[in-house]
Enzyme design. Structure first.
Site, PDB file in Angstrom:
ATOM      1  CB  SER A 157      34.395  26.692  35.577  1.00 33.63           C
ATOM      2  OG  SER A 157      34.324  26.240  34.245  1.00 33.63           O
ATOM      3  CE1 TYR A 170      38.602  29.787  34.246  1.00 32.78           C
ATOM      4  CE2 TYR A 170      37.584  27.708  33.625  1.00 32.78           C
ATOM      5  CZ  TYR A 170      37.482  29.057  33.902  1.00 32.78           C
ATOM      6  OH  TYR A 170      36.250  29.670  33.833  1.00 32.78           O
TER       7      TYR A 170
HETATM    8  N1  LIG Z   1      31.596  32.587  30.521  1.00 38.40           N
HETATM    9  C1  LIG Z   1      31.457  31.334  30.902  1.00 38.40           C
HETATM   10  O1  LIG Z   1      30.804  30.504  30.245  1.00 38.40           O
HETATM   11  C2  LIG Z   1      32.102  30.868  32.191  1.00 38.40           C
HETATM   12  C3  LIG Z   1      32.042  29.508  32.483  1.00 38.40           C
HETATM   13  C4  LIG Z   1      32.567  29.060  33.671  1.00 38.40           C
HETATM   14  C5  LIG Z   1      33.149  29.956  34.549  1.00 38.40           C
HETATM   15  N2  LIG Z   1      33.231  31.271  34.238  1.00 38.40           N
HETATM   16  C6  LIG Z   1      33.837  32.163  35.198  1.00 38.40           C
HETATM   17  O2  LIG Z   1      32.968  33.248  35.430  1.00 38.40           O
HETATM   18  C7  LIG Z   1      33.741  34.399  35.793  1.00 38.40           C
HETATM   19  C8  LIG Z   1      33.353  35.566  34.903  1.00 38.40           C
HETATM   20  O3  LIG Z   1      33.776  35.253  33.591  1.00 38.40           O
HETATM   21  P1  LIG Z   1      33.258  35.996  32.260  1.00 38.40           P
HETATM   22  O4  LIG Z   1      32.905  34.918  31.318  1.00 38.40           O
HETATM   23  O5  LIG Z   1      32.297  37.032  32.614  1.00 38.40           O
HETATM   24  O6  LIG Z   1      34.649  36.619  31.748  1.00 38.40           O
HETATM   25  P2  LIG Z   1      35.076  38.146  31.428  1.00 38.40           P
HETATM   26  O7  LIG Z   1      36.475  38.071  30.920  1.00 38.40           O
HETATM   27  O8  LIG Z   1      34.046  38.777  30.569  1.00 38.40           O
HETATM   28  O9  LIG Z   1      35.046  38.859  32.858  1.00 38.40           O
HETATM   29  C9  LIG Z   1      36.003  38.613  33.847  1.00 38.40           C
HETATM   30  C10 LIG Z   1      36.375  39.947  34.461  1.00 38.40           C
HETATM   31  O10 LIG Z   1      37.309  39.713  35.542  1.00 38.40           O
HETATM   32  C11 LIG Z   1      38.246  40.777  35.521  1.00 38.40           C
HETATM   33  N3  LIG Z   1      39.485  40.355  36.199  1.00 38.40           N
HETATM   34  C12 LIG Z   1      40.389  39.461  35.752  1.00 38.40           C
HETATM   35  N4  LIG Z   1      41.393  39.330  36.634  1.00 38.40           N
HETATM   36  C13 LIG Z   1      41.126  40.181  37.658  1.00 38.40           C
HETATM   37  C14 LIG Z   1      41.789  40.465  38.870  1.00 38.40           C
HETATM   38  N5  LIG Z   1      42.954  39.877  39.179  1.00 38.40           N
HETATM   39  N6  LIG Z   1      41.211  41.356  39.724  1.00 38.40           N
HETATM   40  C15 LIG Z   1      40.053  41.970  39.404  1.00 38.40           C
HETATM   41  N7  LIG Z   1      39.389  41.735  38.252  1.00 38.40           N
HETATM   42  C16 LIG Z   1      39.911  40.845  37.387  1.00 38.40           C
HETATM   43  C17 LIG Z   1      38.482  41.061  34.053  1.00 38.40           C
HETATM   44  O11 LIG Z   1      39.022  42.358  33.828  1.00 38.40           O
HETATM   45  C18 LIG Z   1      37.078  40.882  33.471  1.00 38.40           C
HETATM   46  O12 LIG Z   1      36.381  42.105  33.360  1.00 38.40           O
HETATM   47  C19 LIG Z   1      35.189  33.992  35.674  1.00 38.40           C
HETATM   48  O13 LIG Z   1      35.685  33.622  36.938  1.00 38.40           O
HETATM   49  C20 LIG Z   1      35.138  32.803  34.759  1.00 38.40           C
HETATM   50  O14 LIG Z   1      36.249  31.963  34.901  1.00 38.40           O
HETATM   51  C21 LIG Z   1      32.712  31.748  33.070  1.00 38.40           C
END
Ligand SMILES: NC(=O)c1ccc[n+]([C@@H]2O[C@H](COP(=O)([O-])OP(=O)(O)OC[C@H]3O[C@@H](n4cnc5c(N)ncnc54)[C@H](O)[C@@H]3O)[C@@H](O)[C@H]2O)c1
Length: 310
Positions: A157, A170
């Protein structure tokens, strides 16, 4: 689109958001996909196998092949069952996308032990477990004489690689994932496995409450989560075998292969430094002090923009 026909992929946290888009894109490129998602709340509590099953149904409706998996990626044995399911259901494993994630933001002065442990577990251990078991499988295939073209795509991230206030848990996990990528890429090269990492930016449930970034009324939406997936498909192509250990910042159409922790300002002495002399040198070279510029500046330098409400 590069063809991933015949390949089998696991995408963790693929029931929603960015992971869902990765799963759909990999399936569209021809891969069979294990859609993993625990289905909990944004803070990681609870579980629900519906989101993973819905994505499987979407892939099947589009003519692809997929299977759902509801394991917790932070559970080492669950991660082994996840890898085993790919091999049992589809006969092999080629691609592992580590994407599952949660948030428990708090300033360090107030952060609880549980908030720290939960985020480190899902992200950092949640990368270790699936990668560890997939790596053992690929080493076995390689030693048996197969030509392995394994792929691991990790998820860091901007918070970790540039440093964001309020996310010590995080961001530390995310910086750890970038470091994990560099090391595992070097370890697995000998088995034909590349290991790369995304630092994504997208409008999902994870960011929609934090940032003011509604979709534009018309035209290209840089924060559509599907913008994150072409890079995953490209890195999974056989032709990308030589690209490994990279951390890519992705904002809309701007993909930046980051360079973190490269050599910077050298303070060289012929022998052991004297602390007084060293302090003088530090003050000389950093007349205005030295402090991190923060996440927004890092994102802008990498071709992205501030996600924050102005
Ligand atoms: N959205 C952004 O701008 C952004 C930025 C930087 C990093 N990220 C990272 O990208 C990844 C996806 O994030 P997103 O924005 O799609 O969020 P999101 O919450 O929409 O999706 C994350 C998914 O991971 C699943 N999850 C959580 N813990 C789990 C576990 N222990 N085992 C299995 N599944 C699990 C959740 O149920 C969820 O469906 C994450 O790792 C997040 O930290 C996102």
């Amino acid at each position: 689109m590069p063809t991933l026909e015949g390949k089998v992929a696991i995408v963790t946290g693929a029931g929603r958001g960015i992971g869902r888009e990765h799963a759909l894109a990999l399936a569209e490129a021809g891969a069979r996909v294990i859609v993993n998602d625990l289905g909990g709340a944004l803070s990681g509590e609870g579980h629900d196998d519906t989101p993973a099953k819905q994505v499987v149904a979407e892939i099947e409706a589009a003519g692809g092949q997929a299977a759902a998996n509801a394991e917790n990626v932070a559970d080492f044995e669950g991660a082994e069952r996840l890898v085993r399911q790919a091999i049992d259901d589809f006969g092999r494993l080629d691609i592992l996308v580590n994407n599952a994630g949660i948030l428990r933001d708090r300033m360090i002065v107030n952060m609880t032990e549980q908030e720290w442990d939960a985020v480190i577990a899902v992200h950092l251990k949640g990368h270790f477990g699936p990668t560890r078991h997939a790596a053992a499988y690929w080493r076995e295939r390689s030693k048996a004489g197969d030509e392995v073209r394994g792929r691991v795509i990790n998820t860091s991230s901007p918070s970790g690689v540039f440093g964001n206030i309020g996310q010590a848990n995080y961001g530390a996990a995310m910086a750890g994932i970038a470091g994990f990528t560099l090391i595992v890429a070097q370890e697995l090269e000998r088995y034909g496995v590349t290991v790369n990492c995304l630092a994504p930016n997208a409008r999902t449930r994870m960011t929609e409450d934090t940032f003011d970034m509604g979709a534009p009324a018309e035209g290209f939406d840089p924060l559509d989560p599907s913008n994150m997936s072409p890079l995953v498909v490209a890195l999974c192509a056989d032709e990308a075998q030589g690209i490994t250990g990279q951390v890519f910042h992705v904002w809309g159409g701007a993909i930046n292969a980051l360079q973190g922790w490269t050599a910077g300002e050298l303070f060289a002495s012929d022998g052991k430094w004297n602390a007084d002399a060293l302090l003088g040198e530090l003050l000389d070279r950093f007349p205005d002090g030295a402090a991190p510029p923060g996440m927004i500046a890092g994102m802008q330098a990498a071709g992205g923009q501030s996600l924050r409400a102005q």
